[in-house]
Enzyme design. Structure first.
Site, PDB file in Angstrom:
ATOM      1  N   ASP A 197       0.758  -1.640   0.110  1.00 58.11           N
ATOM      2  CA  ASP A 197      -0.055   0.271  -0.476  1.00 58.11           C
ATOM      3  C   ASP A 197       0.384   1.091  -0.339  1.00 58.11           C
ATOM      4  OD1 ASP A 197      -0.634   0.421   3.322  1.00 58.11           O
ATOM      5  OD2 ASP A 197       0.533  -1.018   2.750  1.00 58.11           O
ATOM      6  N   GLU A 198       0.189   2.527  -0.535  1.00 64.22           N
ATOM      7  CA  GLU A 198       0.896   3.893  -0.346  1.00 64.22           C
ATOM      8  C   GLU A 198       1.956   4.144  -0.839  1.00 64.22           C
ATOM      9  OE1 GLU A 198       0.088   4.094   3.925  1.00 64.22           O
ATOM     10  OE2 GLU A 198      -2.375   5.492   3.005  1.00 64.22           O
TER      11      GLU A 198
HETATM   12  N1  IFG Z   1      -3.761   4.176   5.579  1.00 64.98           N
HETATM   13  C1  IFG Z   1      -2.667   3.151   5.919  1.00 64.98           C
HETATM   14  C2  IFG Z   1      -2.346   2.825   7.381  1.00 64.98           C
HETATM   15  C3  IFG Z   1      -2.608   3.777   8.053  1.00 64.98           C
HETATM   16  C4  IFG Z   1      -4.234   4.197   7.735  1.00 64.98           C
HETATM   17  C5  IFG Z   1      -4.335   5.360   9.467  1.00 64.98           C
HETATM   18  C6  IFG Z   1      -3.929   1.559   4.978  1.00 64.98           C
HETATM   19  C7  IFG Z   1      -3.899  -0.079   3.947  1.00 64.98           C
HETATM   20  C8  IFG Z   1      -4.382   4.969   6.226  1.00 64.98           C
HETATM   21  N2  IFG Z   1      -2.467   1.778   4.937  1.00 64.98           N
HETATM   22  O1  IFG Z   1      -4.598   1.290   5.153  1.00 64.98           O
HETATM   23  O2  IFG Z   1      -0.865   2.976   7.626  1.00 64.98           O
HETATM   24  O3  IFG Z   1      -1.668   4.655   8.285  1.00 64.98           O
HETATM   25  O4  IFG Z   1      -5.779   5.118   9.403  1.00 64.98           O
END
Ligand code: IFG
Length: 386
Positions: A197-198
Site C-alpha cells: 500500500d501507499e
Molecule cells: N492508511 C495506511 C495505514 C494507516 C491508515 C490510518 C492502509 C492500507 C491509513 N494504509 O490503510 O498504514 O496509516 O488510518
C-alpha cells in the site's frame, strides 16, 4: 461453543467460579457463516501490543465467531517480529514507536505461542510485512538495504508513503527471501500478507515488477499472497487475495484475474476512525464511523462489479497511530467489531439495524463482566446491569 456461551447468563463471564448452577433449555442450533474470512487487523507496528494483549484480543474476536487475526507486524515506525538472519530488524527496528515511546517485538517463540493460542480458538493468524513502502524500520536497521547505503533515523511520526525498499538492488531480494522464509516457517496458516500500500517513491513499472517478484517468493514458500488493493494493478496468481480498503477503487481488474477479495472499506470498518467529533482517540481522514455506519452496509453491495462469489470475506483494520494500549484498542474496536462480526456471519436478509441495536444493547452486562473497555455509543440503548 460460542452459540452455547451466548445462551448462558452474562454472570458466567465474570472471572472465578460460577455462583450457582446454570440451566438452558434443550434446543437444536443450526448455524453456519456467510463468509469464510471474518477478521480484524491489529496494527502492532505504530504501537506495540505485548503477547498477552494479543491473546486477549483473540479471546474477544473468537467470542464473536471471527476467525482471522491479521497482524500488521512491520511498518515505518516499528519492526515487531524477530528474524534470526536479520537480527537488527527487531532489535533496532522494533526499539521505538509512534511518539518515540518504548517499542517491543515478538520473539519467534512469542509468535509461535500466539499462533497456537489462536489455533485452539479457531482463529488463523495472517502475518503482514508491509512492502515496498512503509519500510522505514527495516531501512533504519540495515544501511545496506538503502540505495544510497545510508540508514535513515528511526521514525516516530505518522506520515505515510515516504519510504521504499531499494527495489533494483539484489540485497533487497535476499532480505525478502530470508524474511518470507522465516515467517512462513512459523506461520501454519496458508496466507502471508505483503502489504503493497501507499507507494509514492517508485514508478508503476518498478512497483509491478516488485510485487510480481515477491508473489513468486511467497509462492515458493508454499504460501498464498495477500496484499492491499494497490496490488490489483499487477499480474496476480488466482490464488492471491486482494484486500480492498479504498471504496473508490474498482475490484474489476482483480476479479478478472480470478483472485478472491477481502473487503475492508475505510469509510465503514477502519476502527481507528473516530466515532464522532467528540472521540479523543483515532483519526478522521475517512470520516467518522459510528456503530450504525459499521453495520448498515453489505460486502456484496459495495461494488457493482464485485460478485459475492469473489468475496472471501470482511476484515476490520485497527491502525494504531493514536491507539496506545489495550484499553485504547478495546475502546476503538468495541462495539463496532460486533457489527463487523455480524456482517461476516449472518445472511444479509437477517441484518436489520433496529433489531441489531437492541441485541447489541443486551451485550453490555456480558462485555462489562469480561472487562471490555467498550464505547457506550449513544446510538445503542445499553442495558447496563443496575
Ligand atoms: N492508511 C495506511 C495505514 C494507516 C491508515 C490510518 C492502509 C492500507 C491509513 N494504509 O490503510 O498504514 O496509516 O488510518
Amino acid at each position: 461453543m460460542q452459540s452455547l456461551r451466548q445462551l448462558l447468563p452474562s454472570s458466567v463471564e465474570h472471572p472465578g467460579p460460577v455462583a450457582k448452577a446454570v440451566t438452558i433449555p434443550s434446543l437444536r442450533v443450526e448455524d453456519a457463516p456467510r463468509f469464510t474470512w471474518r477478521g480484524m487487523m491489529l496494527d502492532v507496528s505504530r504501537h506495540f501490543l505485548p503477547p498477552a494483549d494479543v491473546k486477549r484480543f483473540i479471546d474477544l474476536i473468537s467470542l464473536h465467531k471471527l476467525n482471522r487475526l491479521h497482524l500488521h507486524l512491520a511498518d515505518d515506525q516499528g519492526w515487531r517480529i524477530e528474524i534470526k538472519s536479520w537480527p537488527n530488524l527487531a532489535i533496532h527496528g522494533g526499539s521505538t514507536a509512534v511518539g518515540g515511546g518504548a517499542g517491543g517485538f515478538y520473539t519467534q517463540a512469542d509468535y509461535a505461542d500466539i499462533v497456537e493460542y489462536a489455533r485452539r480458538r479457531f482463529v488463523m493468524v495472517v502475518p503482514e510485512i508491509d512492502m515496498p513502502a512503509h519500510t522505514n524500520a527495516a531501512l533504519a536497521s540495515y544501511p545496506g538495504l538503502n540505495c544510497d547505503g545510508v540508514a535513515p533515523p528511526l521514525y516516530t511520526g505518522v506520515e505515510v508513503g515516504f519510504s521504499a525498499l531499494c527495489v533494483d538492488a539484489d540485497i533487497t531480494y535476499r532480505f525478502i527471501e530470508d524474511v518470507i522464509r522465516e515467517l512462513s516457517a512459523i506461520t501454519p496458516g496458508p496466507f502471508l500478507h505483503i502489504g503493497g500500500d501507499e507507494v509514492k517513491k517508485l514508478s508503476d513499472a518498478q512497483y509491478t515488477r516488485f510485487i510480481e517478484r515477491v508473489q513468486s517468493v511467497v509462492q515458493s514458500h508454499g504460501k498464498l499472497m495477500v496484499g492491499w488493493d494497490e496490488i490489483s494493478s499487477t499480474r496476480l496468481l488466482p490464488t492471491s487475495v486482494v484486500q480492498f480498503w479504498r471504496p473508490n477503487v474498482s475490484p474489476r481488474a482483480a476479479v478478472a484475474q480470478g483472485v478472491r477479495i477481502i473487503v475492508s472499506p475505510y469509510n465503514k470498518v477502519y476502527l481507528d476512525m473516530k466515532y464522532d467529533s467528540a472521540t479523543v482517540l483515532g483519526l478522521s481522514w475517512a470520516g467518522n464511523i459510528e456503530v450504525r455506519d459499521a453495520y448498515a452496509w453489505d460486502p456484496a453491495m459495495l461494488h457493482a462489479d464485485l460478485p459475492e462469489s469473489s468475496v472471501l470475506g470482511v476484515e476490520a483494520p485497527l491502525w494504531s497511530e493514536t491507539v496506545v494500549d489495550i484499553r485504547d484498542f478495546e475502546r476503538m474496536a468495541f462495539p463496532r467489531l460486533a457489527a463487523v462480526a455480524e456482517i461476516g456471519w449472518s445472511p444479509a436478509r437477517a441484518r436489520v439495524w433496529e433489531e441489531f441495536r437492541l441485541r447489541l444493547a443486551a451485550q453490555a452486562p456480558r462485555w462489562s463482566a469480561l472487562g471490555i473497555n467498550f464505547y457506550r455509543s449513544p446510538q445503542i440503548p445499553w442495558r447496563e446491569a443496575r
